[in-house]
Design an enzyme around this catalytic site. Structure first.
Site, PDB file in Angstrom:
ATOM      1  N   ASP A 264     149.788  19.591  23.594  1.00  0.00           N
ATOM      2  CA  ASP A 264     148.356  19.422  22.950  1.00  0.00           C
ATOM      3  C   ASP A 264     148.266  20.159  21.708  1.00  0.00           C
ATOM      4  OD1 ASP A 264     145.640  18.964  23.050  1.00  0.00           O
ATOM      5  OD2 ASP A 264     145.326  19.590  25.173  1.00  0.00           O
ATOM      6  N   GLU A 624     128.005  18.450  26.639  1.00  0.00           N
ATOM      7  CA  GLU A 624     129.122  18.517  27.529  1.00  0.00           C
ATOM      8  C   GLU A 624     130.293  17.768  26.856  1.00  0.00           C
ATOM      9  OE1 GLU A 624     128.909  16.547  31.270  1.00  0.00           O
ATOM     10  OE2 GLU A 624     127.968  15.113  30.532  1.00  0.00           O
TER      11      GLU A 624
END
Length: 881
Positions: A264, A624
C-alpha cells in the site's frame, strides 16, 4: 516494447512459440523475465522496484506505472463506466454479475493502456495493465469510512465476490491475464483511518483464520489473482508488509502464491517512520523486500521525486539485501508485464490491444444500469410500492437531485452522464408528476456542473480548455532538497500548447500527447442555470481558483485532494449566462448545488399537492472516505462517529412525516446507518448505496415497478455504535451477524420483493465418504406471487456448540429469476471448507456433531420463507490453512 537488438537477445523459442498452455506460459514468461533482468545494470534495476518504473531505452522497455485503480470502474482521462460501489455489488448476491462487471472494467483498463501508448503518457497513473482491486477486507465495523469499497461483513460472501471480480478482471487464463488483479489490503485492515499508518492490531488466531483471511485465500487459491497488496497496519507486532505470518507462512507457503506483492502507498515507508520496526528507510525497504514485497508504492512518485531508489542502494551497500533479492522481485514483475501483454514475447493467438472506442460503450452502460438495479434493497414496503400510475411525487432531501453521491469513492469524476433520482423519476413518470423541493445548504453538496448548463465563450456546448506548458524544460525527477523551490519557480508559457473544447470542467490532460506533466490549465465559458433560484457555486479537488460573474468564488490553492468543496452562495436567473474562469495547476472540478432559503416552507407547500414524498437522504463518499482531513458533526478523518443521519436530514424527515403524506425513504450510503426511524415511520425504505452512473434511473425503475427489487443486505444495520465494541478493537465478538447478540434494525441478508416465494422441504445428501467430506442440499423454489421476480436463495449453517463457532453463517447463495408460478430446483454442493469452522487456536476443521442447515429468503429465525434440516457428521476432518 522490446524491439530490435534488445528483443533479439531473448531466447529464440520465446520469439516464435505459439500460445502456450497455462503452466507453460508462466514458465516461458519467467524465462523471458530472467533474461531481461540479467541484462540490466544495478542502476537500472533499483528504480524498477517502485510503482513508477522508468523506461530502459537501451533494452526497448517502456515506462510502466503499477498504480492503476478500478474498484468499480476504470479511472482515466476520458469518461469511463461507473458501476455501483462494491458494497452495492455485494448486495446483488450475484457473483456472475460481478464477474461481468469486472470484465467490462478490464476492457476499459486495457483501452486506457492503449490510449497511454498513443499519447506517450505511459508511466502515469491509470495506464498499466494491472489494477489495485478488489478490496476484500471484511467490513467489521460500520464506522469505517472505506467499508463501502468491500463486499461486506461476511467472509463467505466476500470470498465469492472477490473471486468473481478477480476472474472477470484477469480473464479465463490467470497465467495470461488481461489485467492483473490485486486483492487488498492484506490483511486485518478495516479502520480507523486516523491510525492506519501506525496501528498495531492484535488479533486472535481464531479471528484471523475465521474472518480476516478467507476472502484473501479464495482470491489467490480459487481466483488465481496475480498480485496482492499488503496493508499499512501491524499484525501482532509485525508490519503487514514485513509480516512472516502473512507473506511467508500463509501467502507463499500455505497458499502457493507465485505472483508479485505490492505495498500500500507508503506502507514500506511506515515500517521505519511510524511503526519504528526498522531503524531507517534502508532497513525498511530491506525488511519488506526480504519478507516478500516486490513493488513499493511510494506517494513521493506523485511529485516525481528523485532518489527513491537510493534506499535500496544503501540497503545493498550495507549487505541488508543482495542482488539476488532484487532480481527475484524483478523477475516476478517483468514476468507479469510479459504475461499481461505490456511487453512482447508470448504469442497468444489473439489481438490483446483494446481500442479506446471500447470505453463507455452502450453495452457497458446497460450493464451499469443492470448492476444498479440488482444492488437495490427494498427494506420495507407497507403497500405503497410500486407506485400507482398518476401518483404525484415531491422529491425532498439533499440527495434528491444529487449526482456526486452516485459515484462513491475510488471512482472517476469522468463517467457517463450521471442520472439523479429526480431525473430518473421524471424519465419514468408522466410529465409534471415529479416536483423537486430544494434542500438547505448541506455537507453533502457538490455535484459537477453538467454540459447541459455549460457553454464555451462562443456559445457552443462545453468548456473551452487551454493547456500551458512550463517556459523551461523541467527535470524528469526532482531533487527532494530543492523540489519545492523548483516547483514554486515554474512559470508557464503565454501560448497554450493545446486548446480544445471539453464537455465540462475536468482533468483530461492525460489524453493529450503534448501536455507536460507539470502544466497549467484554464477553463473558460459560461454557466446557464436551468431554474431561477439560490445556488452554491464552487470547486472541489486540489488547487484551483474559480472566478464567477466577475468575482473570486472559490480559492483552493491550499486545499487537499479529498477536502470538502468550497462554495459561494449566489442567486441565479434561469436562462442567463454567467461567465466563469477556472485556473489550476493541479486539476479542479466545477461544482454546484441548488438550495432553498426556506426549505421548511417549500416542503409544506409541495406536500400540499403531492400524493407521496420521496425523501432521498444519506451520506457521500466525501464524508465517509479514505483518511481525510474532514471533521464535521458525525464524521472525523473519513470515519463516522455515529450511525445517525446528519441532523438536518433527521429534522427534515420529521417534518415530512408531520405533513401526513406517505414518506418513501431512499437511502444512499456506503455503510450501515441507523434506519430505525424510517423502519417505524416511513411507508417504504429502499437502500440504494452509491449506485453508480445510472443509479437514479435504477431507483426510479424500482419505485415505479418497472423493476422488481431483489437485493439483500451484505451488512448488519445496527441502531447505534453503543451496540458495538470499540472501533479499535479487532476482536469479532459482538460484531456482524455471525457474532452479534443484539437485535439489529435490519439483518444481514434481508431484502423484500414485489412478489412472494415458497420452498419445499430440504433434501440433504451426504458424499459417499461421509458428510464431513461434502454434501448436497436441494430444494425447490416457487414464485407464489403475481409477477416475475428474482429470489436470492440463501443457505445458512448452525454448527455444533463448540468454542469458536459462529451463531450462524452463510454457506451458499444463488440469485434465481422466476416467472409467476414458476418452480426451480436449487442445489448447493457444500465442500469440507464450507462445512468447516475455526477453533480458538486458529485450526480449521469440520467438527463432529449435529448441524442445522437452512435454505430460504434470509437468515433463519427472521420470519422469512425457508426450510431447515439437520444432519450429523460422525467424525472430525482437519483442514489446511
Amino acid at each position: 516494447m522490446l524491439t530490435g537488438a534488445a528483443f533479439a537477445t531473448l531466447p529464440l523459442q520465446a520469439q516464435t512459440s505459439p500460445a502456450p498452455q497455462t503452466d507453460a506460459a508462466r514458465t516461458q514468461a519467467d524465462e523471458l523475465a530472467t533474461a531481461i533482468v540479467a541484462r540490466m545494470t544495478v542502476d537500472e534495476k533499483l528504480p524498477q522496484l517502485l510503482n513508477v518504473a522508468p523506461a530502459i531505452p537501451r533494452l526497448g522497455i517502456p515506462a510502466y506505472n503499477w498504480w492503476t485503480e478500478s474498484l468499480h470502474g476504470a479511472l482515466g482521462p476520458v469518461p469511463t463506466t461507473n458501476f455501483p460501489e462494491p458494497i452495492g455489488l455485494a448486495a446483488s448476491f450475484d457473483a456472475p454479475l460481478v464477474h461481468d462487471v469486472a470484465g467490462a472494467i478490464s476492457t476499459e483498463v486495457r483501452a486506457l493502456h492503449t490510449l497511454g501508448r498513443q499519447t506517450g503518457r505511459l508511466g502515469r497513473i491509470g495506464t498499466g495493465l494491472d489494477t489495485w482491486s478488489p478490496n476484500v477486507n471484511i467490513f467489521r465495523d460500520p464506522r469505517w469510512g472505506r467499508g463501502q469499497e468491500t463486499y461486506g461483513e461476511d467472509p463467505f460472501l466476500a470470498a465469492h465476490m472477490g473471486v468473481a471480480f478477480v476472474t472477470g478482471m484477469q480473464g479465463p487464463n490467470p497465467s495470461l491475464p488481461d489485467v492483473i488483479a490485486t486483492p487488498k489490503h492484506f490483511a486485518v485492515h478495516s479502520g480507523p483511518e486516523s491510525t492506519r499508518h501506525k496501528a498495531n492490531v492484535f488479533v486472535s488466531p481464531h479471528d484471523l483464520e475465521d474472518t480476516y483471511l478467507p476472502a484473501f485465500r479464495a482470491a489467490i487459491v480459487e481466483g488465481g489473482a496475480g498480485s496482492i497488496m499488503c496493508a499499512y497496519n501491524r499484525i501482532d507486532g509485525q508490519p503487514a508488509c514485513a509480516s512472516d505470518l502473512l507473506l511467508k507462512d500463509h501467502l507463499r507457503q500455505a497458499w502457493g502464491f507465485t505472483g508479485f506483492v505490492v505495498s500500500d502507498c507508503d506502507a514500506v515507508k511506515d515500517i521505519a517512520d511510524n511503526h519504528h520496526y526498522a531503524p531507517d528507510q534502508a532497513s525498511a525497504v530491506a525488511t519488506a523486500l526480504k519478507t516478500g514485497v516486490d513493488n513499493e508504492c511510494n506517494t513521493a512518485t506523485l511529485g516525481d521525486q528523485a532518489g527513491l531508489g537510493e534506499r535500496f542502494r544503501e540497503a545493498l551497500d550495507r549487505d541488508l539485501i543482495s542482488v539476488g533479492d532484487i532480481d527475484r522481485s524483478l523477475v516476478r514483475l517483468f514476468s507479469a508485464r510479459i504475461r499481461n501483454g505490456d511487453l512482447p514475447g508470448i504469442q497468444t493467438g489473439r489481438d490483446r490491444v483494446v481500442p479506446v472506442a471500447q470505453i463507455g460503450t452502450p453495452a457497458h452502460d446497460a450493464l451499469a444500469l443492470k448492476a444498479s438495479e440488482e444492488s437495490l434493497v427494498l427494506l420495507k414496503n407497507a403497500g405503497i410500492l410500486p407506485l400507482k400510475p398518476g401518483t404525484k411525487l415531491a422529491v425532498i432531501g439533499p440527495l434528491g437531485d444529487a449526482t456526486r453521491v452516485l459515484r462513491g469513492n475510488y471512482s472517476s469524476p469522468l463517467s457517463a452522464p450521471p442520472v439523479s433520482v429526480l431525473d430518473g423519476l421524471r424519465s419514468v413518470m408522466p410529465a409534471g408528476d415529479v416536483t423537486l423541493v430544494p434542500f438547505s445548504p448541506s455537507v453533502t453538496d457538490g455535484d459537477r456542473v453538467p454540459t447541459s448548463a455549460l457553454r464555451t465563450p462562443d456559445g457552443k456546448p462545453g468548456v473551452l480548455v487551454r493547456y500551458y506548458n512550463p517556459t523551461k524544460k523541467l527535470p524528469a525527477l526532482f531533487d527532494p532538497a530543492t523540489m519545492k523551490q523548483q516547483l514554486d519557480a515554474i512559470r508557464y508559457q503565454d501560448t497554450p500548447v493545446a486548446e480544445r473544447v471539453e464537455r465540462d470542467v475536468g482533468d483530461y490532460n492525460l489524453s493529450l500527447a503534448k501536455v507536460d506533466t507539470h502544466h497549467r490549465t484554464v477553463w473558460a465559458g459560461s454557466l446557464t442555470p436551468p431554474e431561477s433560484g439560490t445556488y452554491r457555486i464552487g470547486l472541489s479537488g486540489k488547487g484551483g481558483v474559480l472566478e464567477f460573474a466577475g468575482a473570486v468564488a472559490s480559492d483552493r490553492k491550499g486545499s487537499q485532494w479529498n477536502d470538502l468543496p468550497t462554495f459561494t452562495t449566489i442567486d441565479l436567473v434561469k436562462g442567463r449566462r454567467y461567465p466563469f474562469r477556472v485556473t489550476s495547476n493541479d486539476g479542479a472540478d466545477l461544482v454546484w448545488k441548488r438550495i432553498s432559503a426556506s426549505p421548511d416552507a417549500d416542503l409544506t407547500r409541495a406536500a400540499a399537492t403531492a400524493d407521496v414524498l420521496v425523501a432521498v437522504v444519506g451520506l457521500t463518499s466525501d464524508l465517509e472516505a479514505e483518511e481525510t482531513g474532514v471533521t464535521v458533526p458525525g464524521f472525523e478523518g473519513g470515519d463516522k462517529t455515529t450511525l445517525d443521519l446528519p441532523a438536518d436530514q433527521v429534522a427534515m424527515l420529521a417534518k415530512a412525516k408531520a405533513t401526513g403524506k406517505p414518506v418513501i425513504v431512499v437511502a444512499m450510503n456506503g455503510s450501515p446507518i441507523n434506519l430505525a426511524w424510517a423502519k417505524d415511520n416511513a411507508a417504504a425504505v429502499v437502500e440504494a448505496w452509491y449506485p453508480g452512473q445510472s443509479g437514479g434511473l435504477a431507483i426510479a425503475n424500482v419505485l415505479s415497478g418497472r423493476t422488481n427489487p431483489a437485493g439483500r443486505l451484505p451488512l448488519t444495520f445496527y441502531r447505534s455504535v453503543a451496540d458495538l465494541p470499540p472501533f479499535s478493537d479487532y476482536a469479532m465478538k459482538g460484531r456482524t451477524y455471525r457474532y452479534f447478540e443484539g437485535k439489529p434494525v435490519y439483518a444481514f441478508g434481508h431484502g423484500l420483493s414485489y412478489t412472494s416465494f415458497a420452498y419445499t422441504p430440504l433434501k440433504v445428501t451426504p458424499a459417499p465418504t461421509g458428510p464431513e467430506t461434502g454434501l448436497r442440499v436441494s430444494t425447490e423454489v416457487r414464485n407464489t406471487g403475481a409477477r416475475a421476480g428474482d429470489e436470492v436463495v440463501q443457505l445458512y449453517l448452525n454448527f455444533p456448540d463448540q468454542p469458536g463457532t459462529p451463531r450462524v453463517a452463510l454457506r451458499g447463495y444463488k440469485r434465481v429469476a422466476l416467472k409467476p408460478g414458476e418452480r426451480r430446483s436449487v442445489s448447493f454442493d457444500l465442500s469440507p471448507r464450507d462445512l468447516s469452522s475455526v477453533a480458538t487456536d486458529g485450526t480449521r476443521q469440520v467438527i463432529a456433531g449435529k448441524y442445522r442447515v437452512t435454505v430460504g429468503s434470509g437468515q433463519p429465525g427472521t420470519g422469512v420463507p425457508g426450510q431447515s434440516a439437520a444432519f450429523t457428521t460422525p467424525r472430525a476432518l482437519p483442514l489446511p490453512l
